[in-house]
Design an enzyme around this catalytic site. Sequence first.
Site, short mmCIF file in Angstrom:
data_model
loop_
_atom_site.label_atom_id
_atom_site.label_comp_id
_atom_site.label_asym_id
_atom_site.label_seq_id
_atom_site.Cartn_x
_atom_site.Cartn_y
_atom_site.Cartn_z
N ILE A 1 0.86 -1.18 0.00
CA ILE A 1 0.00 0.00 0.00
C ILE A 1 0.89 1.23 0.00
CG2 ILE A 1 -1.76 1.30 1.27
CD1 ILE A 1 -2.73 -1.35 2.46
N CYS A 2 0.61 2.16 -0.89
CA CYS A 2 1.30 3.44 -0.91
C CYS A 2 2.83 3.25 -1.06
CB CYS A 2 0.94 4.23 0.35
SG CYS A 2 1.38 5.98 0.33
N TYR A 3 3.61 3.89 -0.16
CA TYR A 3 5.06 3.81 -0.26
C TYR A 3 5.61 2.43 0.04
CZ TYR A 3 4.52 8.92 0.28
OH TYR A 3 4.14 10.24 0.15
N GLY A 4 4.77 1.51 0.48
CA GLY A 4 5.22 0.14 0.71
C GLY A 4 5.79 -0.50 -0.54
N THR B 1 2.48 3.41 -6.88
CA THR B 1 2.62 3.90 -5.52
C THR B 1 1.92 5.25 -5.48
OG1 THR B 1 4.21 4.35 -3.73
CG2 THR B 1 4.83 5.07 -5.95
#
Length: 315
Positions: free
Chosen positions: A103-106, A123
């Site tokens: 999720i996102c910056y993951g 991202t």
Amino acid sequence: MRKSHRVVVLVLEGALPLDVGIPAEVFHPESGFPYEVSTCGVVAGTVPAHGDFGFTVPRGLEALDDADTIVVPGYAPAGRPIPVEVCEALRSAAGKGVRIASICYGAFALADAGLLDGLRATTHWDAAEKLAERHPRVTVEPNVLFVDEGSILTSAGAAAGLDLCLHIVRRDLGVSAANEIARGLVTAPYRAGGQAQYLPKTGPAVQGESLAATREWAMARLGQPLTIAGLAAHAQLSPRTFMRRFAEETGSTPLQWILRARVDTARELLESTKLSVDCIAEEVGLGTGSNLRLHFRRLLDVSPTEYRATFSGRN
């Protein structure tokens, strides 16, 4: 899917609280669906999160050995170096066929582990350029909500993680299950992965939900003929302006969006009723069973009959 599908949320230093909470809510066993969800960190203990927060995790990376699905929430700052042992653990899990989502910056953690090489990924829009520069072997798609590459999935920022997790449920258990969880979370049950992220614009801001009422109106009339002229009239816009705004809000044309909505409604009817394929095709506005079969095969790579055999009775 086995009776108990284990989802492990890997909480890294600087974790974004909303990103951690999303999979915890979607895969919560109280939903009545066969998921178990737990958290882990590099080691057991307290993981400092972004802002004035912290997460107490009961296990370290050894928890990933038991996972069927691993979710890596975003962490700040974007691209923060992660421990070598995290990369090794993610590569080991991927090698065993474990599904891994970010999720996102993951997505940076997955990329640093080499899991995104040769794949499409996304991202948060504000870090997409950095991800592409740091990992040139990854095809970064900055304008979409999520990307599904089979066993590796990535999503854009925050709320797009909810779309991704519901997409995973949809893959595992079908549309009805995802819709039921979405209702419990009071969120939209379906936003396509290709829908545009709401990027900042140099011109006047686009109201991301300005056509929500028209989309809801269309959803209630899928069994009827729906035209650009009729949709534009409902939105009180010219057809040209309507099409432009619709594409800005959804990332697709009105007719593409309607087709997908009709197919997804057909999926739910296949899961929850014994209506024939021909009746369902008429109910959702696709006319004939052969037309429904054509679009089902093109969009889902499966026939309606095969889909029903897989998902009926699961919910």
